[in-house]
Each structure stands twice: as C-alpha cells, then as structure tokens.
Design an enzyme around this catalytic site. Structure first.
Site, PDB file in Angstrom:
ATOM      1  N   HIS A 130       0.705  -1.338   0.025  1.00 52.06           N
ATOM      2  CA  HIS A 130      -0.027  -0.097   0.098  1.00 52.06           C
ATOM      3  C   HIS A 130       0.746   1.072  -0.086  1.00 52.06           C
ATOM      4  O   HIS A 130       2.010   1.307   0.260  1.00 52.06           O
ATOM      5  CB  HIS A 130      -1.013   0.063   1.130  1.00 52.06           C
ATOM      6  CG  HIS A 130      -0.228   0.305   2.573  1.00 52.06           C
ATOM      7  ND1 HIS A 130       0.720  -1.017   2.937  1.00 52.06           N
ATOM      8  CD2 HIS A 130       0.049   1.155   3.317  1.00 52.06           C
ATOM      9  CE1 HIS A 130       1.221  -0.318   4.193  1.00 52.06           C
ATOM     10  NE2 HIS A 130       0.951   0.836   4.283  1.00 52.06           N
ATOM     11  N   ASP A 132       0.721   4.771   2.178  1.00 51.84           N
ATOM     12  CA  ASP A 132      -0.183   5.456   3.156  1.00 51.84           C
ATOM     13  C   ASP A 132      -1.243   6.319   2.893  1.00 51.84           C
ATOM     14  O   ASP A 132      -0.997   7.431   2.267  1.00 51.84           O
ATOM     15  CB  ASP A 132       0.639   5.699   4.258  1.00 51.84           C
ATOM     16  CG  ASP A 132       1.768   4.856   4.968  1.00 51.84           C
ATOM     17  OD1 ASP A 132       1.154   3.710   5.132  1.00 51.84           O
ATOM     18  OD2 ASP A 132       2.793   4.924   5.556  1.00 51.84           O
ATOM     19  N   HIS A 285       4.717  -0.007  -0.088  1.00 51.64           N
ATOM     20  CA  HIS A 285       5.372  -0.600   1.104  1.00 51.64           C
ATOM     21  C   HIS A 285       4.651  -1.850   1.614  1.00 51.64           C
ATOM     22  O   HIS A 285       3.400  -1.760   1.472  1.00 51.64           O
ATOM     23  CB  HIS A 285       5.989   0.096   2.199  1.00 51.64           C
ATOM     24  CG  HIS A 285       4.981   1.037   3.044  1.00 51.64           C
ATOM     25  ND1 HIS A 285       4.318   2.243   2.408  1.00 51.64           N
ATOM     26  CD2 HIS A 285       4.908   0.714   4.189  1.00 51.64           C
ATOM     27  CE1 HIS A 285       3.569   2.473   3.424  1.00 51.64           C
ATOM     28  NE2 HIS A 285       3.689   1.662   4.265  1.00 51.64           N
ATOM     29  N   ARG A 300       5.378   5.875  14.019  1.00 52.87           N
ATOM     30  CA  ARG A 300       5.309   6.262  12.401  1.00 52.87           C
ATOM     31  C   ARG A 300       4.590   7.982  12.663  1.00 52.87           C
ATOM     32  O   ARG A 300       3.467   7.981  13.163  1.00 52.87           O
ATOM     33  CB  ARG A 300       4.252   5.417  11.696  1.00 52.87           C
ATOM     34  CG  ARG A 300       4.251   5.847  10.330  1.00 52.87           C
ATOM     35  CD  ARG A 300       3.512   4.950   9.669  1.00 52.87           C
ATOM     36  NE  ARG A 300       2.262   5.588   9.143  1.00 52.87           N
ATOM     37  CZ  ARG A 300       0.973   4.697   8.745  1.00 52.87           C
ATOM     38  NH1 ARG A 300       1.323   3.462   8.288  1.00 52.87           N
ATOM     39  NH2 ARG A 300       0.077   5.344   8.607  1.00 52.87           N
TER      40      ARG A 300
HETATM   41  C1  SIN Z   1       3.485   0.606   7.658  1.00 54.04           C
HETATM   42  O1  SIN Z   1       2.593   0.038   6.696  1.00 54.04           O
HETATM   43  O2  SIN Z   1       3.091   1.682   7.705  1.00 54.04           O
HETATM   44  C2  SIN Z   1       4.247  -0.276   8.467  1.00 54.04           C
HETATM   45  C3  SIN Z   1       5.511  -1.017   8.024  1.00 54.04           C
HETATM   46  C4  SIN Z   1       6.155  -1.846   8.856  1.00 54.04           C
HETATM   47  O3  SIN Z   1       5.650  -2.119  10.015  1.00 54.04           O
HETATM   48  O4  SIN Z   1       7.299  -2.415   8.261  1.00 54.04           O
END
Ligand code: SIN
Length: 309
Positions: A130, A132, A285, A300
């Site tokens: 995805h 974000d 990602h 995050r």
């Molecule tokens: C995310 O998708 O923001 C998290 C990625 C992760 O935990 O590696």
C-alpha cells in the site's frame, strides 16, 4: 473529517534551526537495491539543529531515492514529529487508540501486548502492499518510521518503486490506463484484517465517516519531480471507475503484479535506531511480518501530501 496538524500549531524545537551549520552528512545508495531506490544518510544527528543546507540535501535525496534510511537516530518522539513537520502538516491515523500518549501525530506500529493483554500498537500495519493513507483526498506525501524495539528475526519492510513499475509497462497498457481513475478505500480489507486480528477495534460511525473513499488517477504525476508513478495498491484500491467489475478486477490484478516486481523493490532490514522516511507518492510498501514470539515496536508519522493529478 481528516485530522491534520499544521506546522504553525506547535512551537518549534531545536531540530528546526534554519541557520545551523552543516553536519557533514553522507548520503549513499543502500546495499541490495537495484536502481535508485533507497539511500542511507550517515553522519547526521537529528537531535541537533538541522540547517538549511543539510535539509536541502535531504530533500533532494528523498526525491532521488524515494526511501531514506537515517542510521542511529537517538531522537525523542517530539524531535521525530518536528523533523517530519518540516515537510508538511501531519496526518492523524483513524485508529486513535494506537496513538502515542501525548503525541497524537505518532502511530505506534507494534505487535506487543501490555500487561492486560491489550495491543499497544497496530500490529498488522502494512500486511498488504500500500501507499499510506491513499484513501484520503490528500494522500500522504511520506511517512517516517522510527525503530524503538526490533525483533531478533523477521520484521523487514519492503519498498517498491512505482516510477520504475510505471516506466516498465508496455506502451499499450500505459495508453490504456492514462485516463483511468480508481477508488481507494480504508475499509476495503478492514473486516478481513479484523477477522485475522480481532484486537482491531470495530470502527465507529465517526471513524467510518473519517475514512470515506477517494478517487485518484491510476497514474499520478509526482508534484515535485514531474515523474509518473503507478498509484494503485492491493490494500486500498478497490475498483477502476467506469469499468465493469470483472474488467476492473482483471486490470487491477495486472497492475498490482506489475507494481511489485522484485527488480523494483528494496528490502529494508532494520537496525537499532533507524529512522526510515519514504515517499508515498513514489513507492508502495509492505511489512514482511514478525514471528509471534518476537517483539517489534516502531513509531510512525505521516505527512499530508497534495491532491494527486
Ligand atoms: C506501515 O505500513 O506503515 C508499517 C510498515 C512496517 O511495519 O514495516
């Protein structure tokens, strides 16, 4: 409604000092990535004032490499927020129960449970590829993920270069998708994830209203570089507007596969105190997963971007 904190809503900290002297940082491509995807930033301490010159180099490297890995950052949550905010207003995640106390701009990404057995963070964030917050009218510019506690095994994050994925498409497919738009929905996989992870809260009506779906171009133009990128993902993209359902699903399946070809990906193996800053306009990602026996915790922030075009 999307909750966005503007840069003006907080007082500046030591990390925002435009006149600070350069720190002598070094930027070099990460090992194990083909193409421009991923660079390490060394010799930089984000707990110290960051001057104009260093900021400009970081900004340029972010546009060139799409994923920056700042090594060994011993920064506080406030310094993480302040650095993130230099790139734009911050977005607040709809799952407010996983905010870091005192820092609503920080989403805790973690598989750890507290003494009462309650999850302290979003343990399955990134389970599907995805970008974000692509379901927002103004999807994210970029996200910054800061390692707090890392597992002994697993826990990698994969990134896929959506400029490279677009560039490699056959010309006929590029022409076909050029005028198309697609729907992005936070709810698309929510119940499926909740069935797998029952600790995910049932969303209230207010939360559902906050994540109303958005329609975006299938191919977006990066607002800063002018480069084209595929902008669909298996997590959030539900349908191509105006196509019959079977055609829409077949085309999306083709684009999802094209977007994550191994030659366009970089696999990040976390090191203690890494801060990773990726461009949600250029990459998708995926969290590769962490064994249940291992603990993983990261913080995050998510920066608001522009209306895609
Ligand atoms: C995310 O998708 O923001 C998290 C990625 C992760 O935990 O590696």
């Amino acid at each position: 409604m999307s909750a966005v904190l503007s840069p003006a809503s907080v007082s500046p900290s030591a990390t925002v000092d435009a006149d600070a002297a350069p720190q002598g940082l070094v930027i070099r491509p990460v090992a194990g990535s083909a193409g421009p995807l991923g660079a390490e930033v060394l010799g930089l301490d984000l707990s110290r004032p960051l001057g104009r010159e260093d900021f400009a180099r970081i900004h340029r490297a972010h546009l060139d490499h799409h994923v920056l890995v700042f090594r060994d950052q011993r920064i506080t949550p406030q310094q993480h927020v302040d650095f993130s905010r230099r790139f734009g207003p911050l977005q607040i995640h709809v799952l407010k129960n996983f905010q870091l106390a005192g820092h609503p701009e920080i989403l805790i990404v973690s598989n750890i449970k507290d003494a009462a057995g309650q999850p302290i963070g979003l343990g399955d964030a990134g389970h599907y590829w995805h970008s974000d917050l692509s379901y927002k009218d103004k999807p994210s510019l970029g996200s910054l993920l800061h390692a707090q506690e890392l597992p002994g095994e697993g826990g990698d994050t994969l990134f896929a270069d959506q400029h490279a994925a677009y560039d490699a498409l056959p010309e006929a497919l590029k022409e076909r998708i050029a005028p198309l738009r697609a729907e992005h929905s936070y709810l698309a996989k929510y119940e499926e994830l909740r069935a797998r992870s029952p600790w995910r809260p049932k969303l209230t009506q207010a939360q559902i209203a906050e994540v109303a779906p958005s329609i975006h171009p299938v191919v977006r133009t990066h607002p800063e570089t002018g480069r084209k990128a595929l902008f669909v993902s298996e997590h959030f993209t539900t349908r191509i507007v105006g196509l019959p359902e079977d055609e829409s699903q077949a085309l999306l399946a083709e684009l999802f596969a094209a977007s994550v070809r191994p030659e366009f990906t970089y696999r990040h193996q976390w090191q203690p105190h890494d801060l990773v800053f990726w461009d949600n306009r250029s990459v998708t990602h995926l969290a590769a997963g962490t064994p249940d026996s291992e603990r993983r915790k990261l913080y995050r922030t998510t920066i608001e971007g522009d209306l895609p075009f």
